[in-house]
Design a protein around this motif. Sequence first.
Motif, PDB file in Angstrom:
ATOM      1  N   MET A   1     -15.020  76.817  99.357  1.00 45.76           N
ATOM      2  CA  MET A   1     -14.515  76.027  98.261  1.00 45.76           C
ATOM      3  C   MET A   1     -14.362  76.937  97.040  1.00 45.76           C
ATOM      4  N   THR A   2     -13.207  76.819  96.372  1.00 47.92           N
ATOM      5  CA  THR A   2     -12.936  77.687  95.233  1.00 47.92           C
ATOM      6  C   THR A   2     -13.536  77.107  93.946  1.00 47.92           C
ATOM      7  N   VAL A   3     -13.652  77.950  92.941  1.00 49.97           N
ATOM      8  CA  VAL A   3     -14.190  77.515  91.653  1.00 49.97           C
ATOM      9  C   VAL A   3     -13.340  76.389  91.048  1.00 49.97           C
ATOM     10  N   PRO A   4     -11.993  76.499  91.052  1.00 51.92           N
ATOM     11  CA  PRO A   4     -11.210  75.387  90.503  1.00 51.92           C
ATOM     12  C   PRO A   4     -11.479  74.052  91.213  1.00 51.92           C
ATOM     13  N   ILE A   5     -11.656  74.083  92.505  1.00 52.98           N
ATOM     14  CA  ILE A   5     -11.932  72.827  93.232  1.00 52.98           C
ATOM     15  C   ILE A   5     -13.305  72.290  92.848  1.00 52.98           C
ATOM     16  N   ILE A   6     -14.283  73.150  92.722  1.00 55.09           N
ATOM     17  CA  ILE A   6     -15.623  72.708  92.308  1.00 55.09           C
ATOM     18  C   ILE A   6     -15.561  72.101  90.902  1.00 55.09           C
ATOM     19  N   VAL A   7     -14.855  72.773  90.007  1.00 54.13           N
ATOM     20  CA  VAL A   7     -14.720  72.261  88.634  1.00 54.13           C
ATOM     21  C   VAL A   7     -14.039  70.898  88.655  1.00 54.13           C
ATOM     22  N   MET A   8     -12.977  70.765  89.414  1.00 49.95           N
ATOM     23  CA  MET A   8     -12.255  69.495  89.465  1.00 49.95           C
ATOM     24  C   MET A   8     -13.101  68.390  90.095  1.00 49.95           C
ATOM     25  N   LEU A   9     -13.890  68.722  91.109  1.00 46.85           N
ATOM     26  CA  LEU A   9     -14.789  67.720  91.690  1.00 46.85           C
ATOM     27  C   LEU A   9     -15.782  67.216  90.641  1.00 46.85           C
ATOM     28  N   LEU A  10     -16.333  68.133  89.859  1.00 48.10           N
ATOM     29  CA  LEU A  10     -17.302  67.756  88.824  1.00 48.10           C
ATOM     30  C   LEU A  10     -16.656  66.920  87.717  1.00 48.10           C
ATOM     31  N   VAL A  11     -15.487  67.339  87.253  1.00 50.00           N
ATOM     32  CA  VAL A  11     -14.800  66.601  86.189  1.00 50.00           C
ATOM     33  C   VAL A  11     -14.399  65.214  86.683  1.00 50.00           C
ATOM     34  N   THR A  12     -13.885  65.137  87.896  1.00 51.70           N
ATOM     35  CA  THR A  12     -13.480  63.847  88.451  1.00 51.70           C
ATOM     36  C   THR A  12     -14.687  62.931  88.645  1.00 51.70           C
ATOM     37  N   ALA A  13     -15.780  63.467  89.153  1.00 50.72           N
ATOM     38  CA  ALA A  13     -16.999  62.661  89.326  1.00 50.72           C
ATOM     39  C   ALA A  13     -17.499  62.153  87.981  1.00 50.72           C
ATOM     40  N   GLN A  14     -17.438  63.005  86.972  1.00 53.98           N
ATOM     41  CA  GLN A  14     -17.867  62.596  85.629  1.00 53.98           C
ATOM     42  C   GLN A  14     -17.002  61.461  85.113  1.00 53.98           C
ATOM     43  N   ARG A  15     -15.693  61.573  85.251  1.00 53.45           N
ATOM     44  CA  ARG A  15     -14.784  60.521  84.771  1.00 53.45           C
ATOM     45  C   ARG A  15     -14.997  59.218  85.541  1.00 53.45           C
ATOM     46  N   LEU A  16     -15.182  59.307  86.850  1.00 55.15           N
ATOM     47  CA  LEU A  16     -15.426  58.089  87.641  1.00 55.15           C
ATOM     48  C   LEU A  16     -16.755  57.447  87.270  1.00 55.15           C
ATOM     49  N   SER A  17     -17.778  58.268  87.017  1.00 57.27           N
ATOM     50  CA  SER A  17     -19.075  57.708  86.612  1.00 57.27           C
ATOM     51  C   SER A  17     -18.954  57.006  85.266  1.00 57.27           C
ATOM     52  N   GLU A  18     -18.093  57.507  84.395  1.00 59.09           N
ATOM     53  CA  GLU A  18     -17.882  56.855  83.108  1.00 59.09           C
ATOM     54  C   GLU A  18     -17.257  55.475  83.281  1.00 59.09           C
ATOM     55  N   LEU A  19     -16.403  55.321  84.280  1.00 60.86           N
ATOM     56  CA  LEU A  19     -15.817  54.009  84.536  1.00 60.86           C
ATOM     57  C   LEU A  19     -16.876  53.013  85.005  1.00 60.86           C
ATOM     58  N   VAL A  20     -17.839  53.493  85.785  1.00 59.89           N
ATOM     59  CA  VAL A  20     -18.946  52.631  86.222  1.00 59.89           C
ATOM     60  C   VAL A  20     -19.796  52.220  85.018  1.00 59.89           C
ATOM     61  N   ILE A  21     -20.122  53.173  84.158  1.00 59.18           N
ATOM     62  CA  ILE A  21     -20.906  52.878  82.951  1.00 59.18           C
ATOM     63  C   ILE A  21     -20.132  51.910  82.056  1.00 59.18           C
ATOM     64  N   ASP A  22     -18.840  52.151  81.903  1.00 61.55           N
ATOM     65  CA  ASP A  22     -17.996  51.273  81.094  1.00 61.55           C
ATOM     66  C   ASP A  22     -18.040  49.838  81.623  1.00 61.55           C
ATOM     67  N   ARG A  23     -17.871  49.691  82.904  1.00 63.28           N
ATOM     68  CA  ARG A  23     -17.835  48.339  83.480  1.00 63.28           C
ATOM     69  C   ARG A  23     -19.140  47.598  83.200  1.00 63.28           C
ATOM     70  N   ARG A  24     -20.262  48.271  83.391  1.00 62.64           N
ATOM     71  CA  ARG A  24     -21.568  47.644  83.158  1.00 62.64           C
ATOM     72  C   ARG A  24     -21.750  47.296  81.685  1.00 62.64           C
ATOM     73  N   ASN A  25     -21.508  48.270  80.808  1.00 63.03           N
ATOM     74  CA  ASN A  25     -21.704  48.043  79.380  1.00 63.03           C
ATOM     75  C   ASN A  25     -20.736  47.007  78.823  1.00 63.03           C
ATOM     76  N   ARG A  26     -19.483  47.073  79.243  1.00 57.79           N
ATOM     77  CA  ARG A  26     -18.478  46.131  78.749  1.00 57.79           C
ATOM     78  C   ARG A  26     -18.830  44.709  79.152  1.00 57.79           C
ATOM     79  N   ALA A  27     -19.247  44.520  80.398  1.00 60.20           N
ATOM     80  CA  ALA A  27     -19.629  43.179  80.861  1.00 60.20           C
ATOM     81  C   ALA A  27     -20.790  42.624  80.038  1.00 60.20           C
TER      82      ALA A  27
END
Length: 181
Positions: A1-27
Amino acid sequence: MTVPIIVMLLVTAQRLSELVIDRRNRAALLAEGAQEHGRGHYPWMVLLHVGWLAGLWDAALGGPLRTPGPAGIVPVEPAWLAVLLAMQALRLWVQATLGRRWTTRIVVLDGVPPVRTGPYRFTDHPNYLAVVVEIAALPLAFGMAGYALLFSLLNAAMLAVRIRAEDRALGRRQEAALRAG
């Protein structure tokens, strides 16, 4: 796995986790009687961020948007990754400061004043500062200056709408006028 793919996996996971936090907090906030503001621009903001991530994934996976380095490998600029990491620290500070009031949308409880602690002591919009820098830093880390410029301009247009909506919802424009008067 290349560094760009690792970085993108981390950034994408962070953004998706924010959507989970948003849903809980918004509700929870809406259940307490909070009101959502600026709904009209939100789908456009999501489209902007999804488009930004999609192009970066294309580059990380070696697609046509990539800027290949030696042996066709997408180059990674460590200095820009360090800037990106610093912005992640700012995002976490914002989320910790807002706690259950943090959402990806503009959700306001009437009668509750805006937060003025943590990074909000220095600016009304620290999360947007982090986003502005991230939108440029991650493509620049991959050697994509034109992509960074394009999405920075699109993001600036989006934030012009978003910040006005948020300031109206929080009564900041009225607050600033009272301080100035």
